[in-house]
Scaffold this motif. Sequence first.
Motif, short mmCIF file in Angstrom:
data_model
loop_
_atom_site.label_atom_id
_atom_site.label_comp_id
_atom_site.label_asym_id
_atom_site.label_seq_id
_atom_site.Cartn_x
_atom_site.Cartn_y
_atom_site.Cartn_z
N VAL A 1 1.61 -15.81 3.57
CA VAL A 1 2.18 -14.99 4.65
C VAL A 1 1.31 -14.96 5.90
CG1 VAL A 1 3.16 -12.75 5.20
CG2 VAL A 1 3.14 -13.55 2.86
N ARG B 1 1.14 -18.34 7.42
CA ARG B 1 2.44 -18.77 7.91
C ARG B 1 2.68 -18.30 9.35
NH1 ARG B 1 7.62 -16.61 4.78
NH2 ARG B 1 7.15 -14.73 5.91
N SER C 1 14.94 -15.49 8.11
CA SER C 1 14.10 -14.65 8.96
C SER C 1 13.09 -15.49 9.73
CB SER C 1 13.42 -13.53 8.16
OG SER C 1 13.30 -13.83 6.81
N TYR D 1 12.84 -16.38 14.20
CA TYR D 1 11.70 -16.36 15.11
C TYR D 1 11.42 -17.71 15.75
CZ TYR D 1 10.51 -11.57 14.29
OH TYR D 1 10.55 -10.21 14.28
N PRO E 1 16.32 -10.52 1.22
CA PRO E 1 15.69 -9.23 0.96
C PRO E 1 15.08 -8.64 2.24
CG PRO E 1 14.46 -11.00 -0.09
CD PRO E 1 15.68 -11.61 0.50
N VAL E 2 15.12 -7.33 2.35
CA VAL E 2 14.66 -6.67 3.56
C VAL E 2 13.35 -5.94 3.26
CG1 VAL E 2 15.25 -4.93 5.28
CG2 VAL E 2 17.02 -6.37 4.31
N PRO E 3 12.31 -6.16 4.07
CA PRO E 3 11.05 -5.48 3.80
C PRO E 3 11.09 -4.01 4.20
CG PRO E 3 10.81 -6.96 5.67
CD PRO E 3 12.20 -7.12 5.17
N PRO F 1 11.92 -0.41 1.86
CA PRO F 1 12.44 0.10 0.58
C PRO F 1 13.63 1.03 0.73
CG PRO F 1 10.24 0.96 1.05
CD PRO F 1 10.55 -0.02 2.12
N HIS G 1 4.29 -12.74 -3.71
CA HIS G 1 3.65 -12.84 -2.40
C HIS G 1 4.60 -12.33 -1.34
CE1 HIS G 1 6.29 -16.24 -2.63
NE2 HIS G 1 6.28 -16.28 -1.31
N ILE H 1 6.66 -9.56 0.31
CA ILE H 1 6.77 -8.10 0.32
C ILE H 1 8.22 -7.64 0.41
CG2 ILE H 1 4.47 -7.60 1.26
CD1 ILE H 1 5.86 -7.19 3.98
N ALA H 2 9.10 -8.50 0.93
CA ALA H 2 10.51 -8.11 1.01
C ALA H 2 11.10 -8.00 -0.39
CB ALA H 2 11.28 -9.11 1.86
N ALA I 1 9.77 -4.88 -1.96
CA ALA I 1 10.40 -3.68 -1.39
C ALA I 1 11.71 -3.36 -2.09
CB ALA I 1 10.65 -3.87 0.11
N GLU I 2 12.37 -4.42 -2.57
CA GLU I 2 13.68 -4.22 -3.18
C GLU I 2 13.58 -3.63 -4.58
OE1 GLU I 2 16.86 -6.46 -2.35
OE2 GLU I 2 16.19 -6.09 -0.31
N PHE J 1 5.27 0.99 2.99
CA PHE J 1 6.02 0.37 4.07
C PHE J 1 6.06 1.21 5.34
CE2 PHE J 1 7.39 -2.47 0.79
CZ PHE J 1 7.55 -3.66 1.47
N LEU K 1 -0.14 -7.34 7.13
CA LEU K 1 0.83 -8.02 6.27
C LEU K 1 2.25 -7.58 6.64
CD1 LEU K 1 0.21 -9.95 3.96
CD2 LEU K 1 0.41 -8.04 2.38
N PHE L 1 5.41 -10.07 8.85
CA PHE L 1 6.54 -10.50 8.03
C PHE L 1 7.82 -10.50 8.84
CE2 PHE L 1 8.90 -11.13 4.22
CZ PHE L 1 7.98 -11.70 3.38
N PRO L 2 8.45 -11.66 9.03
CA PRO L 2 9.69 -11.66 9.82
C PRO L 2 10.83 -11.02 9.05
CG PRO L 2 9.27 -13.84 8.93
CD PRO L 2 8.10 -13.00 8.54
N SER L 3 11.72 -10.36 9.76
CA SER L 3 12.89 -9.77 9.11
C SER L 3 14.12 -10.19 9.90
CB SER L 3 12.76 -8.25 9.11
OG SER L 3 13.98 -7.67 8.72
#
Lengths: 344, 330
Positions: free
Chosen positions: A207, A210, A236, A240, A279-281, A283, B212, B214-215, B218-219, B242, B253, B257-259
């Motif tokens: 990450v 990246r 995602s 960018y 998945p969305v970071p 929660p 690795h 995080i998305a 998070a789920e 978060f 981190l 992280f792109p979303s």
Amino acid sequence: MPEFIEMKKIDKGRASTVGTVVKVEHLKKFFAVRKGIFSREVHFVHAVDDVSFEIKRGGVLALVGESGCGKTTTGKTLVRLYEPTGGKIEFLNKDISKLRTNADRMWFHRKSQIIFQDPYESLNPRMTIFDIVVEPMSVQGIGNIKEREEAVADILQRVGIAPPETFMWRYPHELSGGQRQRVAIARALILKPEFVVADEPTSMLDVSIRTQVMKLMLDLINEMDMSFLYITHDLSVARYMADHIAVLYLGKIVEMGEIEEVLQHPLHPYTQALISAVPVPDPEFQREMPKIKGGVSKPIDPPDRCRFYERCPYAMEVCKGTCPPLIDVGNDHKVACYLYNKNG
Amino acid sequence: MSALLSIEGLKMYYDTQKGSVKAVDGVSFQLKKGESLGLVGESGCGKTSVAMSIMRLLAENARIISGHIYFDGKDLLTLSEKEMNKVRWKGISMIFQAAMNSLNPVYRVGDQIIEAIITHEPEVTFEQARERVKALYELVGLDPGRMDHYPHEYSGGMKQRAIIAMSLACNPQLIIADEPTTALDVIVQDMILREMARIQKKLNMSMIYISHDIAVIAEVAEKIAIMYAGKIVEFSDSKTIFKQPRHPYTIGLMSSFPSIRGSKKPLVTIPGEPPNLLNPPKGCRFAPRCPFATNVCLEKEPPYKEIDKEHFIACWHPQGVKRGAEDKDA
């Protein structure tokens, strides 16, 4: 390096007449698979099946889709690592399948480059970093030893392999994954190409590394005025890196357009499913269930109907007919689906 | 409620010709029954080494230096190999990274699960085991009719479901899933994650997810431990991690992280690379990359302490950024 400036000048003149760097029309790439006793039956995998798109100067087109959808095949065909089965690829207004003279071919390979996914496999372990990065120059016969050394030092510095003098004489195994990918980028960019195919260049990286590599590529694209085909499975990351996006499903583009427009207002049921599955970071974010059935099949001798038919929640009678054409629904947003083209 | 799994000061080093690699260096955390924990970090940070220490499936050159791993009241590190074998599968089972590619291609998938059951519970007959596998197939959303098929007849998602069924075969209390969806496409990944979360709730199991991404964490995870260079740098419930991360690495981190949802925020890059664990930095291991580092960070290791209720952090200069609040202002 005077040589570069001169080269750039000549080609600027040639290129300034067009805004489009790459124009792909009805591109097809089929692979033969043999089956049956004595391999008598020949079937074709329609890896890329009638794909058309354009990449403008300085533009980045993201090509997204699941594994096996034909992303990498498209990329490799564009830089002539594969010979297309059908269709036309125009690069700076020249049909690249009609490059007859050696000089023309050299010109094409000087102007188009590719960055591969896995920097652990794409760098020859027995070559030094200098040898790896300088190779395109030697193949093209550009510069003398001193100029080449300067060019290599320059590009290594630019991609963040610093100090270049110490890294140049090392071997790939002495570098980390992120550094290797930077070397691969340096090799692709040393000839200052106008078009680069980047095949999942960050998917093997961690990450924090990246983001560094993504930023580096974005800076270089802006600085060197290059066009990119950015192949990725990660929407995602595509958001960018790119300004336009094409969604590929079993060898066909199902949706294409400006990237924010497509991601915020996806029209094709497949794009919608793909986006809702990311998945969305966060929660607290409740994603809706992707509306999709079954799994991806293989495009071996596919019948002429919508490739997404079996998995589509909205499948209609008309979808079993012929494959829906890619139509413009406004805002430069194109979709291949009978939901938006009922009289199709 | 007492913890099902409690790790205290675990240190695990790999001996190499160049010296010892401090892969796990003082890791402590607790997991309650029915809870899911996400262990997040970049490659080489020691996530998998923690899991392998819990299972006691260590490479030949790996050494547990110190620490305790209490599972259900017993210290797993003091058990004999025979006693440990009773814990594996029945107490704790593990879904290994890329496990779906390690199904034996010449045996039927159902038989491979039956074999696992009979090996670990010799009193179970073949017929009983077969019935159990049938029920497991239904639980993980596979057609029981596919039990007699071979792995090559399964898709990637189906293989992963079969692996999950296998990990559930002996009714474990805890499952450790190491990158369970990494090789899968995003739509299949979504289905598998939903399935695992559903099963975990239904059976009230404890889960440790290692990833690795995080998305993904998070789920599925209620608690999150962020690992960096062999240490846990921050631990809390996932909402806190978060929304109110305190450790600079966690913050970095999160913002790198792109979303695809929400506004297109600029991504932050963390400069540099993780340290070599042969010779980790003397003070805080993140200090060389940390924008907030001061002299104390370079000299002394920060203690791992509770700064809020069930919010642990190892940092000399915890940051107070409330990400949620910041978003609203913007």
